[in-house]
Design a protein around this motif. Sequence first.
Motif, PDB file in Angstrom:
ATOM      1  N   THR A 138     -22.694   7.521   5.459  1.00 42.57           N
ATOM      2  CA  THR A 138     -23.779   7.777   6.154  1.00 42.57           C
ATOM      3  C   THR A 138     -25.214   7.458   5.142  1.00 42.57           C
ATOM      4  OG1 THR A 138     -22.821   9.549   7.395  1.00 42.57           O
ATOM      5  CG2 THR A 138     -24.950   9.520   7.215  1.00 42.57           C
ATOM      6  N   ARG A 139     -24.685   7.503   3.863  1.00 44.22           N
ATOM      7  CA  ARG A 139     -25.930   7.399   2.863  1.00 44.22           C
ATOM      8  C   ARG A 139     -26.398   5.964   2.979  1.00 44.22           C
ATOM      9  NH1 ARG A 139     -28.737  11.221   1.267  1.00 44.22           N
ATOM     10  NH2 ARG A 139     -28.812  10.553  -0.779  1.00 44.22           N
ATOM     11  N   LEU A 140     -25.672   5.066   3.530  1.00 41.49           N
ATOM     12  CA  LEU A 140     -25.949   3.756   3.715  1.00 41.49           C
ATOM     13  C   LEU A 140     -26.822   3.527   4.816  1.00 41.49           C
ATOM     14  CD1 LEU A 140     -22.638   2.032   2.900  1.00 41.49           C
ATOM     15  CD2 LEU A 140     -24.317   2.458   1.172  1.00 41.49           C
ATOM     16  N   LEU A 141     -27.250   4.645   5.783  1.00 39.88           N
ATOM     17  CA  LEU A 141     -27.977   4.256   6.953  1.00 39.88           C
ATOM     18  C   LEU A 141     -29.413   4.262   6.394  1.00 39.88           C
ATOM     19  CD1 LEU A 141     -26.450   6.430   9.547  1.00 39.88           C
ATOM     20  CD2 LEU A 141     -26.696   3.747   9.690  1.00 39.88           C
ATOM     21  N   PRO A 142     -30.528   3.945   7.235  1.00 35.34           N
ATOM     22  CA  PRO A 142     -31.566   4.075   6.795  1.00 35.34           C
ATOM     23  C   PRO A 142     -32.217   5.601   6.928  1.00 35.34           C
ATOM     24  CG  PRO A 142     -31.509   2.078   8.240  1.00 35.34           C
ATOM     25  CD  PRO A 142     -30.349   2.969   8.341  1.00 35.34           C
ATOM     26  N   VAL A 143     -32.988   6.152   6.103  1.00 33.66           N
ATOM     27  CA  VAL A 143     -33.190   7.533   6.029  1.00 33.66           C
ATOM     28  C   VAL A 143     -33.556   8.213   7.441  1.00 33.66           C
ATOM     29  CG1 VAL A 143     -33.783   7.402   3.420  1.00 33.66           C
ATOM     30  CG2 VAL A 143     -35.525   6.882   5.145  1.00 33.66           C
ATOM     31  N   GLU A 144     -34.406   7.462   8.212  1.00 29.49           N
ATOM     32  CA  GLU A 144     -34.695   8.378   9.422  1.00 29.49           C
ATOM     33  C   GLU A 144     -33.766   8.370  10.335  1.00 29.49           C
ATOM     34  OE1 GLU A 144     -35.286   3.704   9.866  1.00 29.49           O
ATOM     35  OE2 GLU A 144     -35.702   4.930   8.392  1.00 29.49           O
ATOM     36  N   ARG A 145     -32.638   7.719  10.112  1.00 24.64           N
ATOM     37  CA  ARG A 145     -31.160   7.846  11.199  1.00 24.64           C
ATOM     38  C   ARG A 145     -30.165   8.846  10.530  1.00 24.64           C
ATOM     39  NH1 ARG A 145     -30.268   1.760  13.442  1.00 24.64           N
ATOM     40  NH2 ARG A 145     -32.593   0.941  13.068  1.00 24.64           N
ATOM     41  N   ARG A 146     -30.474   9.229   9.424  1.00 23.00           N
ATOM     42  CA  ARG A 146     -29.465  10.313   8.761  1.00 23.00           C
ATOM     43  C   ARG A 146     -29.470  11.501   9.614  1.00 23.00           C
ATOM     44  NH1 ARG A 146     -30.515   8.773   2.565  1.00 23.00           N
ATOM     45  NH2 ARG A 146     -30.258   6.450   2.767  1.00 23.00           N
ATOM     46  N   PRO A 147     -30.489  12.200   9.725  1.00 24.11           N
ATOM     47  CA  PRO A 147     -30.364  13.557  10.251  1.00 24.11           C
ATOM     48  C   PRO A 147     -29.612  13.581  11.694  1.00 24.11           C
ATOM     49  CG  PRO A 147     -32.488  13.166   9.314  1.00 24.11           C
ATOM     50  CD  PRO A 147     -31.851  11.764   9.264  1.00 24.11           C
ATOM     51  N   ALA A 148     -30.041  12.613  12.515  1.00 24.77           N
ATOM     52  CA  ALA A 148     -29.178  12.696  13.551  1.00 24.77           C
ATOM     53  C   ALA A 148     -27.628  12.349  13.328  1.00 24.77           C
ATOM     54  CB  ALA A 148     -29.613  11.447  14.412  1.00 24.77           C
ATOM     55  N   VAL A 149     -27.141  11.779  12.565  1.00 25.97           N
ATOM     56  CA  VAL A 149     -25.883  11.693  12.430  1.00 25.97           C
ATOM     57  C   VAL A 149     -25.278  12.911  11.911  1.00 25.97           C
ATOM     58  CG1 VAL A 149     -23.848  10.414  11.043  1.00 25.97           C
ATOM     59  CG2 VAL A 149     -26.117   9.088  12.036  1.00 25.97           C
ATOM     60  N   HIS A 150     -26.004  13.588  10.750  1.00 24.44           N
ATOM     61  CA  HIS A 150     -25.296  14.642  10.570  1.00 24.44           C
ATOM     62  C   HIS A 150     -25.217  15.797  11.427  1.00 24.44           C
ATOM     63  CE1 HIS A 150     -25.902  13.149   6.481  1.00 24.44           C
ATOM     64  NE2 HIS A 150     -26.968  13.269   6.411  1.00 24.44           N
ATOM     65  N   ALA A 151     -26.201  15.938  12.426  1.00 19.87           N
ATOM     66  CA  ALA A 151     -26.209  16.881  13.657  1.00 19.87           C
ATOM     67  C   ALA A 151     -25.023  16.589  14.472  1.00 19.87           C
ATOM     68  CB  ALA A 151     -27.553  16.595  14.582  1.00 19.87           C
ATOM     69  N   LEU A 152     -24.713  15.199  14.800  1.00 17.62           N
ATOM     70  CA  LEU A 152     -23.586  14.928  15.329  1.00 17.62           C
ATOM     71  C   LEU A 152     -22.347  15.494  14.679  1.00 17.62           C
ATOM     72  CD1 LEU A 152     -24.455  11.540  17.047  1.00 17.62           C
ATOM     73  CD2 LEU A 152     -24.477  13.723  18.208  1.00 17.62           C
ATOM     74  N   TYR A 153     -22.281  15.087  13.501  1.00 14.33           N
ATOM     75  CA  TYR A 153     -20.969  15.678  12.523  1.00 14.33           C
ATOM     76  C   TYR A 153     -21.105  17.044  12.684  1.00 14.33           C
ATOM     77  CZ  TYR A 153     -17.627  16.233   8.988  1.00 14.33           C
ATOM     78  OH  TYR A 153     -16.607  16.471   8.264  1.00 14.33           O
ATOM     79  N   GLY A 154     -22.097  17.658  12.420  1.00  8.87           N
ATOM     80  CA  GLY A 154     -22.117  19.160  12.314  1.00  8.87           C
ATOM     81  C   GLY A 154     -21.426  19.934  13.449  1.00  8.87           C
ATOM     82  N   PHE A 155     -21.962  19.478  14.589  1.00  8.57           N
ATOM     83  CA  PHE A 155     -21.450  20.289  15.623  1.00  8.57           C
ATOM     84  C   PHE A 155     -20.186  19.930  16.055  1.00  8.57           C
ATOM     85  CE2 PHE A 155     -20.622  20.296  20.387  1.00  8.57           C
ATOM     86  CZ  PHE A 155     -20.918  21.646  20.571  1.00  8.57           C
ATOM     87  N   ALA A 156     -19.600  18.587  15.774  1.00  6.49           N
ATOM     88  CA  ALA A 156     -18.184  18.378  15.953  1.00  6.49           C
ATOM     89  C   ALA A 156     -17.341  19.415  14.945  1.00  6.49           C
ATOM     90  CB  ALA A 156     -17.791  17.015  15.887  1.00  6.49           C
ATOM     91  N   ARG A 157     -17.836  19.236  13.725  1.00  7.21           N
ATOM     92  CA  ARG A 157     -17.066  20.037  12.676  1.00  7.21           C
ATOM     93  C   ARG A 157     -16.898  21.584  13.209  1.00  7.21           C
ATOM     94  NH1 ARG A 157     -13.432  19.014   8.371  1.00  7.21           N
ATOM     95  NH2 ARG A 157     -12.820  21.189   8.378  1.00  7.21           N
ATOM     96  N   TRP A 158     -18.055  22.054  13.517  1.00  5.63           N
ATOM     97  CA  TRP A 158     -18.191  23.462  13.840  1.00  5.63           C
ATOM     98  C   TRP A 158     -17.325  23.783  14.832  1.00  5.63           C
ATOM     99  CZ3 TRP A 158     -20.475  27.124  10.890  1.00  5.63           C
ATOM    100  CH2 TRP A 158     -20.556  28.283  11.224  1.00  5.63           C
ATOM    101  N   ALA A 159     -17.238  23.219  15.871  1.00  8.04           N
ATOM    102  CA  ALA A 159     -16.212  23.240  16.974  1.00  8.04           C
ATOM    103  C   ALA A 159     -14.724  23.225  16.606  1.00  8.04           C
ATOM    104  CB  ALA A 159     -16.496  22.257  18.182  1.00  8.04           C
ATOM    105  N   ASP A 160     -14.541  22.104  15.867  1.00 11.67           N
ATOM    106  CA  ASP A 160     -13.240  21.977  15.405  1.00 11.67           C
ATOM    107  C   ASP A 160     -12.738  23.076  14.297  1.00 11.67           C
ATOM    108  OD1 ASP A 160     -10.984  19.822  15.078  1.00 11.67           O
ATOM    109  OD2 ASP A 160     -11.259  20.004  13.075  1.00 11.67           O
ATOM    110  N   ASP A 161     -13.645  23.454  13.472  1.00  8.35           N
ATOM    111  CA  ASP A 161     -13.196  24.825  12.615  1.00  8.35           C
ATOM    112  C   ASP A 161     -12.779  25.969  13.606  1.00  8.35           C
ATOM    113  OD1 ASP A 161     -13.384  23.305  10.437  1.00  8.35           O
ATOM    114  OD2 ASP A 161     -15.741  24.066   9.886  1.00  8.35           O
ATOM    115  N   ILE A 162     -13.632  26.187  14.719  1.00  4.36           N
ATOM    116  CA  ILE A 162     -13.128  27.319  15.659  1.00  4.36           C
ATOM    117  C   ILE A 162     -11.861  27.136  16.030  1.00  4.36           C
ATOM    118  CG2 ILE A 162     -13.619  28.271  17.811  1.00  4.36           C
ATOM    119  CD1 ILE A 162     -16.798  27.662  17.211  1.00  4.36           C
ATOM    120  N   VAL A 163     -11.396  26.077  16.383  1.00 11.71           N
ATOM    121  CA  VAL A 163     -10.209  25.726  17.187  1.00 11.71           C
ATOM    122  C   VAL A 163      -9.297  26.047  15.941  1.00 11.71           C
ATOM    123  CG1 VAL A 163      -8.639  24.028  17.824  1.00 11.71           C
ATOM    124  CG2 VAL A 163     -10.706  23.993  18.692  1.00 11.71           C
TER     125      VAL A 163
END
Length: 340
Positions: free
Chosen positions: A38-63
């Motif tokens: 993700t660090r290889l993306l332009p800086v303005e695109r990184r927050p969205a990728v972090h948000a998508l990952y964060g939600f998926a990770r949170w749900a997976d952790d619940i499971v």
Amino acid sequence: MTDRELDAAGIGDPALRAAYRHCRALNARHGKTYFLATRLLPVERRPAVHALYGFARWADDIVDSFGTGADPERRAAALTELGRSLEEGLRDGRSREPVVLALADTAGRHGIDHALFRDFMSAMRADLTVTGYDTYRDLRGYMHGSAAVIGLQMLPVLGTVVPREEAAPYAAALGVAFQLSNFLRDVGEDLDRGRVYLPADLLAGHGVDRQLLRWSRDTGRQEPRVIAALREFEALTRAVYRSARPGLGMLDPVSRPCIRTAFVLYGGILEAVARDGYAVLHRRAVVPRRRRAAVAVDGLVRAVAARLGAGPRSGRPGAPSGPSAPAHGSSCAPVPQEVV
């Protein structure tokens, strides 16, 4: 660097900034190789990728939370509450849950289809009760929600040089390929959770069943029939990678280094498993640190070159086009498990 990313993305609201920081922390802590890509993306695109990952990770952790053998009703209740929060966030753009708040904002900014998040939640609910899959077709049905949709969510964020519908099948395939890599690596850990993601008919073709897998893990002994089944699953996974690879060229050039790096490193899981003698029932195969560093340096060189050469692009984020984004069960696509 976090403030720089948020500023570049135009995220100014303090609550939103805190939510995105939370997602970024989840990515950095749990998805080490994914975070590196993700660090290889332009800086303005990184927050969205972090948000998508964060939600998926949170749900997976619940499971997978509360320990092996925990009351499934407890996990189901937590997942149901997350689903309610998701629907509220997607509808109103508000949530007390940081990962949902960031996700809803990302979905709104990039026009991501809400059905993709609902399909993902359906797959997470399946993990509460389904412990195995009879056929590869059955497994692919599950992976639509757990992996393919992750790649599809990434399409508007990364941007492409082709229409989004043309790139979508490759995005879905790469999400599946990533998850299949994780399934192979995590056979032992998943077995301890009561799950077997390798299709039953593939195992049976080599004389393997759940009991034999359990015996091998408990005794620490290798079994030729199990190794043969794992090799077939590896071959199946490599075929999915091959089918997804053409989509890399459909990406916006400034996004390609990120996805290419993830593609190489996730594919490296297969090499690590083979190099370790398919001992996934006994230990986790690891992509060597030197290999990860070499791929990261190559990705950085490519990223700098792409940005220096970037002019006006038809595949900017939010445009009606999309990338071939790259998946446990739950992925740059991610599947919410670290590669190393």
